[in-house]
Design an enzyme around this catalytic site. Structure first.
Site, PDB file in Angstrom:
ATOM      1  CG  HIS A  28      -3.048  -0.613  -6.972  1.00 35.84           C
ATOM      2  ND1 HIS A  28      -3.489   0.028  -5.849  1.00 35.84           N
ATOM      3  CD2 HIS A  28      -3.074  -1.947  -6.671  1.00 35.84           C
ATOM      4  CE1 HIS A  28      -3.786  -0.857  -4.910  1.00 35.84           C
ATOM      5  NE2 HIS A  28      -3.546  -2.069  -5.384  1.00 35.84           N
ATOM      6  NE  ARG A  30      -4.238  -1.444   0.134  1.00 40.20           N
ATOM      7  CZ  ARG A  30      -4.349  -2.465  -0.723  1.00 40.20           C
ATOM      8  NH1 ARG A  30      -3.383  -2.707  -1.600  1.00 40.20           N
ATOM      9  NH2 ARG A  30      -5.408  -3.234  -0.716  1.00 40.20           N
TER      10      ARG A  30
HETATM   11  P1  NAP Z   1      -1.657 -11.543   4.771  1.00 40.35           P
HETATM   12  O1  NAP Z   1      -1.878 -12.947   4.299  1.00 40.35           O
HETATM   13  O2  NAP Z   1      -2.574 -10.999   5.809  1.00 40.35           O
HETATM   14  O3  NAP Z   1      -0.147 -11.477   5.302  1.00 40.35           O
HETATM   15  C1  NAP Z   1       0.339 -10.372   5.992  1.00 40.35           C
HETATM   16  C2  NAP Z   1       1.740 -10.653   6.472  1.00 40.35           C
HETATM   17  O4  NAP Z   1       2.252  -9.465   7.089  1.00 40.35           O
HETATM   18  C3  NAP Z   1       1.790 -11.745   7.549  1.00 40.35           C
HETATM   19  O5  NAP Z   1       2.934 -12.531   7.389  1.00 40.35           O
HETATM   20  C4  NAP Z   1       1.859 -10.947   8.841  1.00 40.35           C
HETATM   21  O6  NAP Z   1       2.494 -11.625   9.915  1.00 40.35           O
HETATM   22  C5  NAP Z   1       2.705  -9.781   8.411  1.00 40.35           C
HETATM   23  N1  NAP Z   1       2.526  -8.637   9.304  1.00 40.35           N
HETATM   24  C6  NAP Z   1       1.388  -7.975   9.618  1.00 40.35           C
HETATM   25  N2  NAP Z   1       1.628  -7.002  10.507  1.00 40.35           N
HETATM   26  C7  NAP Z   1       2.963  -7.047  10.763  1.00 40.35           C
HETATM   27  C8  NAP Z   1       3.807  -6.303  11.608  1.00 40.35           C
HETATM   28  N3  NAP Z   1       3.361  -5.315  12.392  1.00 40.35           N
HETATM   29  N4  NAP Z   1       5.114  -6.628  11.636  1.00 40.35           N
HETATM   30  C9  NAP Z   1       5.602  -7.643  10.883  1.00 40.35           C
HETATM   31  N5  NAP Z   1       4.833  -8.395  10.053  1.00 40.35           N
HETATM   32  C10 NAP Z   1       3.530  -8.090   9.997  1.00 40.35           C
HETATM   33  O7  NAP Z   1      -1.701 -10.534   3.561  1.00 40.35           O
HETATM   34  P2  NAP Z   1      -1.480 -10.856   2.000  1.00 40.35           P
HETATM   35  O8  NAP Z   1      -2.658 -11.517   1.429  1.00 40.35           O
HETATM   36  O9  NAP Z   1      -0.164 -11.521   1.843  1.00 40.35           O
HETATM   37  O10 NAP Z   1      -1.442  -9.375   1.379  1.00 40.35           O
HETATM   38  C11 NAP Z   1      -0.535  -8.380   1.843  1.00 40.35           C
HETATM   39  C12 NAP Z   1      -0.940  -7.026   1.300  1.00 40.35           C
HETATM   40  O11 NAP Z   1      -0.609  -6.940  -0.075  1.00 40.35           O
HETATM   41  C13 NAP Z   1      -2.426  -6.736   1.326  1.00 40.35           C
HETATM   42  O12 NAP Z   1      -2.851  -6.306   2.603  1.00 40.35           O
HETATM   43  C14 NAP Z   1      -2.564  -5.646   0.289  1.00 40.35           C
HETATM   44  O13 NAP Z   1      -2.455  -4.381   0.889  1.00 40.35           O
HETATM   45  C15 NAP Z   1      -1.375  -5.869  -0.633  1.00 40.35           C
HETATM   46  N6  NAP Z   1      -1.792  -6.260  -2.004  1.00 40.35           N
HETATM   47  C16 NAP Z   1      -1.418  -5.472  -3.050  1.00 40.35           C
HETATM   48  C17 NAP Z   1      -1.767  -5.842  -4.337  1.00 40.35           C
HETATM   49  C18 NAP Z   1      -1.341  -5.027  -5.522  1.00 40.35           C
HETATM   50  O14 NAP Z   1      -1.855  -5.249  -6.615  1.00 40.35           O
HETATM   51  N7  NAP Z   1      -0.403  -4.117  -5.387  1.00 40.35           N
HETATM   52  C19 NAP Z   1      -2.503  -7.011  -4.555  1.00 40.35           C
HETATM   53  C20 NAP Z   1      -2.870  -7.772  -3.478  1.00 40.35           C
HETATM   54  C21 NAP Z   1      -2.500  -7.395  -2.190  1.00 40.35           C
HETATM   55  P3  NAP Z   1       1.896 -12.989  10.521  1.00 40.35           P
HETATM   56  O15 NAP Z   1       2.160 -14.037   9.459  1.00 40.35           O
HETATM   57  O16 NAP Z   1       2.667 -13.209  11.746  1.00 40.35           O
HETATM   58  O17 NAP Z   1       0.424 -12.731  10.733  1.00 40.35           O
HETATM   59  C1  GLV Z   2      -4.982  -5.054  -4.224  1.00 41.18           C
HETATM   60  O1  GLV Z   2      -4.355  -4.093  -3.965  1.00 41.18           O
HETATM   61  C2  GLV Z   2      -5.552  -5.942  -3.248  1.00 41.18           C
HETATM   62  O2  GLV Z   2      -5.510  -5.647  -2.052  1.00 41.18           O
HETATM   63  O3  GLV Z   2      -6.088  -6.989  -3.684  1.00 41.18           O
END
Ligand code: NAP
Ligand code: GLV
Length: 309
Positions: free
Chosen positions: A272, A224
């Site tokens: 994005h 983000r």
């Molecule tokens: P997720 O499954 O919820 O994983 C989040 C990871 O971050 C987990 O490993 C979590 O730790 C860690 N985390 C959270 N808070 C933390 C902190 N304070 N310190 C250290 N580590 C922390 O999320 P995801 O599905 O992988 O997605 C991540 C993000 O990618 C989304 O929230 C979104 O904003 C972004 N995204 C962007 C796009 C794009 O097109 N650019 C697309 C999709 C997603 P734990 O494992 O210990 O819980």
């Molecule tokens: C994209 O940014 C998503 O959170 O899926």
């Protein structure tokens, strides 16, 4: 009962057909055309207008249309009683792995420089490190970060990962919690952010962090825009603390015309697009969670409101 879509900047027609292909009996509303607010029990949102979600007296649950749920959690009008879930899909994982690998390879093999040199008709080879010589650090080891880190390790990069809770991932040196942030950053050449946006992670890509990674390192932010302190990045690039930044997300999207990130040799901007939710690949899980919400069952991929992700 109705399933409501609210996503002002999206064409939702393919979403409607993807849901109805699975269950033609589901009644769908697309904001702002809502037949009866009292019938809405489940909403799917992406960048919805804030302060809208308390207008549905029978709303049980809201799903993010994407992986991140920060846009829902930041809406104070969302009643406490409403559960929040998000989308998790192999396609989102695959696209993110491709995006990060493309960025890492471009940086490693100096393609960013070569593309700039094309414009100047300049024939100038540069040395490039082998994957084993590149330390890549992945912040966030969740649905997207863990497979991304694993893929990079399988390709021979030196990979470390950082998360809130401790993890074991083959080929990846893992660190957890704030106390281990410093050792995680040590020697990192390419720092990748795949964290959710929370109170704790907002502004985490700042000057202090940039100074801790390898001199002349790169950052890749595909999480983000609010993770990054824009002014700190500009300062770090101008002071040669960082060599470059590869950015897919921004505090303000679309990135304003006058933003200092445009027209810089050392900032790569994508709009994005790292990983895009495709309706036919996630409609089944939206329908499943809609039915779960109506039956009072626990939602899949539920967001923890306290943790903020
Ligand atoms: P997720 O499954 O919820 O994983 C989040 C990871 O971050 C987990 O490993 C979590 O730790 C860690 N985390 C959270 N808070 C933390 C902190 N304070 N310190 C250290 N580590 C922390 O999320 P995801 O599905 O992988 O997605 C991540 C993000 O990618 C989304 O929230 C979104 O904003 C972004 N995204 C962007 C796009 C794009 O097109 N650019 C697309 C999709 C997603 P734990 O494992 O210990 O819980
Ligand atoms: C994209 O940014 C998503 O959170 O899926």
């Amino acid at each position: 009962m109705s399933l409501l879509f609210i996503a002002p900047d999206r064409d939702l027609s393919s979403w409607e057909s993807a849901i109805q292909d699975i269950d033609p009996n589901i009644e769908i509303d697309i904001w702002p055309a809502i037949k009866d607010k009292e019938r809405v029990q489940f909403a799917v949102c992406w960048n919805h207008p804030q302060h809208l979600l308390d207008g549905f007296p029978n709303l049980k649950a809201v799903s993010s249309l994407g992986a991140g749920a920060d846009h829902l959690l930041s809406d104070e009008s969302l009643p406490e009683s409403v559960d929040i879930c998000r989308v998790v899909s192999p396609s989102l994982v695959q696209q993110m792995k491709e995006y990060i690998l493309a960025a890492v390879l471009n940086i490693q093999r100096n393609f960013v420089q070569y593309i700039r040199q094309n414009d100047q008709r300049k024939w100038q080879p540069h040395n490039h490190p082998s994957p084993q010589e590149l330390q890549v650090g992945v912040m966030g080891l969740g649905e997207l970060g863990k497979p991304t880190a694993k893929q990079l390790a399988q390709l021979g990069y030196e990979v470390s990962g950082w998360s809130r809770s401790a993890k074991e991932i083959e080929g990846v040196t893992t660190f957890a919690k704030t106390e281990e942030l410093h050792p995680f950053l040590n020697n990192t050449h390419i720092l990748i952010c795949l964290l959710p946006l929370t109170e704790e992670t907002k502004g985490i890509l700042n000057l202090d962090i940039f100074k801790q990674i390898d001199e002349r390192g790169w950052i890749i932010n595909a999480a983000r825009g609010e993770h990054l302190v824009d002014e700190d990045l500009i300062y770090a690039l101008d002071s040669n603390i960082l060599q470059g930044a590869w950015l897919d997300v921004f505090s303000e999207e679309p990135l304003p015309d006058k933003h200092a990130f445009w027209n810089r040799n050392n900032v790569i901007i994508t709009p994005h697009v790292a990983s895009i939710t495709k309706p036919d690949e996630v409609a089944d899980q939206i329908v499943e969670n809609y039915k779960r919400a109506l039956s009072g069952l626990e939602l899949n991929h539920k967001v923890n409101r306290e943790l903020g992700y």
